[in-house]
Scaffold this motif. Sequence first.
Motif, PDB file in Angstrom:
ATOM      1  N   HIS A 212       0.827  -1.210   0.000  1.00  9.41           N
ATOM      2  CA  HIS A 212       0.000   0.000   0.000  1.00  9.41           C
ATOM      3  C   HIS A 212       0.856   1.253   0.000  1.00  9.41           C
ATOM      4  CE1 HIS A 212      -3.147   2.811   1.091  1.00  9.41           C
ATOM      5  NE2 HIS A 212      -2.608   3.044   2.275  1.00  9.41           N
ATOM      6  N   SER A 213       0.517   2.190  -0.880  1.00  7.11           N
ATOM      7  CA  SER A 213       1.144   3.511  -0.879  1.00  7.11           C
ATOM      8  C   SER A 213       0.201   4.471  -0.158  1.00  7.11           C
ATOM      9  CB  SER A 213       1.394   4.006  -2.297  1.00  7.11           C
ATOM     10  OG  SER A 213       1.808   5.359  -2.264  1.00  7.11           O
ATOM     11  N   THR A 214       0.680   5.033   0.937  1.00  2.44           N
ATOM     12  CA  THR A 214      -0.172   5.896   1.758  1.00  2.44           C
ATOM     13  C   THR A 214      -0.467   7.244   1.113  1.00  2.44           C
ATOM     14  OG1 THR A 214       1.791   6.646   2.944  1.00  2.44           O
ATOM     15  CG2 THR A 214       0.554   4.814   3.916  1.00  2.44           C
ATOM     16  N   THR A 215       0.166   7.557  -0.016  1.00  2.55           N
ATOM     17  CA  THR A 215      -0.100   8.839  -0.682  1.00  2.55           C
ATOM     18  C   THR A 215      -0.896   8.679  -1.978  1.00  2.55           C
ATOM     19  OG1 THR A 215       2.006   8.758  -1.877  1.00  2.55           O
ATOM     20  CG2 THR A 215       1.987   9.898   0.263  1.00  2.55           C
ATOM     21  N   CYS A 216      -1.325   7.466  -2.280  1.00  2.00           N
ATOM     22  CA  CYS A 216      -2.020   7.196  -3.545  1.00  2.00           C
ATOM     23  C   CYS A 216      -3.505   6.965  -3.293  1.00  2.00           C
ATOM     24  CB  CYS A 216      -1.394   5.969  -4.207  1.00  2.00           C
ATOM     25  SG  CYS A 216      -2.282   5.361  -5.646  1.00  2.00           S
ATOM     26  N   SER A 217      -4.351   7.702  -3.989  1.00  2.00           N
ATOM     27  CA  SER A 217      -5.796   7.569  -3.779  1.00  2.00           C
ATOM     28  C   SER A 217      -6.319   6.209  -4.257  1.00  2.00           C
ATOM     29  CB  SER A 217      -6.547   8.705  -4.468  1.00  2.00           C
ATOM     30  OG  SER A 217      -6.321   8.660  -5.866  1.00  2.00           O
TER      31      SER A 217
ATOM     32  N   SER B  54      -4.635   3.411  -4.155  1.00  2.00           N
ATOM     33  CA  SER B  54      -4.217   2.483  -3.112  1.00  2.00           C
ATOM     34  C   SER B  54      -5.135   2.600  -1.891  1.00  2.00           C
ATOM     35  CB  SER B  54      -2.757   2.745  -2.729  1.00  2.00           C
ATOM     36  OG  SER B  54      -2.229   1.688  -1.974  1.00  2.00           O
ATOM     37  N   ALA B  55      -5.490   3.824  -1.540  1.00  2.00           N
ATOM     38  CA  ALA B  55      -6.399   4.039  -0.408  1.00  2.00           C
ATOM     39  C   ALA B  55      -7.761   3.400  -0.685  1.00  2.00           C
ATOM     40  CB  ALA B  55      -6.552   5.526  -0.125  1.00  2.00           C
TER      41      ALA B  55
ATOM     42  N   ASP C 211       3.652  -0.862   4.159  1.00  2.00           N
ATOM     43  CA  ASP C 211       3.624   0.569   3.850  1.00  2.00           C
ATOM     44  C   ASP C 211       4.817   0.826   2.931  1.00  2.00           C
ATOM     45  OD1 ASP C 211       4.141   3.336   3.823  1.00  2.00           O
ATOM     46  OD2 ASP C 211       3.432   3.604   5.881  1.00  2.00           O
TER      47      ASP C 211
ATOM     48  N   LEU D 227       5.940   3.395   1.373  1.00  2.00           N
ATOM     49  CA  LEU D 227       6.761   4.595   1.533  1.00  2.00           C
ATOM     50  C   LEU D 227       7.745   4.446   2.690  1.00  2.00           C
ATOM     51  CD1 LEU D 227       4.139   7.382   0.784  1.00  2.00           C
ATOM     52  CD2 LEU D 227       5.696   6.196  -0.769  1.00  2.00           C
ATOM     53  N   ARG D 228       7.343   3.768   3.737  1.00  2.00           N
ATOM     54  CA  ARG D 228       8.223   3.578   4.892  1.00  2.00           C
ATOM     55  C   ARG D 228       9.209   2.430   4.692  1.00  2.00           C
ATOM     56  NH1 ARG D 228       5.371   2.857  10.215  1.00  2.00           N
ATOM     57  NH2 ARG D 228       7.481   3.092  10.988  1.00  2.00           N
TER      58      ARG D 228
ATOM     59  N   ARG E  67      10.242   0.841   1.490  1.00  3.14           N
ATOM     60  CA  ARG E  67      10.389   0.665   0.042  1.00  3.14           C
ATOM     61  C   ARG E  67      11.292  -0.510  -0.353  1.00  3.14           C
ATOM     62  NH1 ARG E  67       8.674   3.845  -3.903  1.00  3.14           N
ATOM     63  NH2 ARG E  67       8.263   5.523  -2.454  1.00  3.14           N
TER      64      ARG E  67
END
Length: 115
Positions: free
Chosen positions: A31-36, A38-39, A63, A65-66, A68
């Motif tokens: 999951h990418s926490t900055t991608c809609s 993905s959300a 996560d 981003l944390r 990678r």
Amino acid sequence: MSTPWLPLTDAAQLTAIADESRQHPVIIFKHSTTCSISAAAKAKIERQWAASGLDAVPIYYLDLLRFRPLSAQIAEQFGVQHESPQLLLIQNGEATFAASHMGIRLDAVKAAVAS
């Protein structure tokens, strides 16, 4: 019942997940926490989890981003192309099912577990 996310934060867990998958199926959700998109995929999993029939299947949450470098290791270890969001079903040490973006559907995962 909410989704019983298990945090995937360490490379050593991938070996443990591969070993665990020899006993029973395991799911990894990247999951990418900055991608809609993905959300939206994560929210769909959370809404559908209780009725999915997959409650006995551990579901690991990465996560991107944390952590990678773990995503690249997952791609290499399980022979899948990196995508985000991405759901992998690991059985007998191998990725037997992969879906990404809006193609992530728990009914398809359940069918793959049953086959």
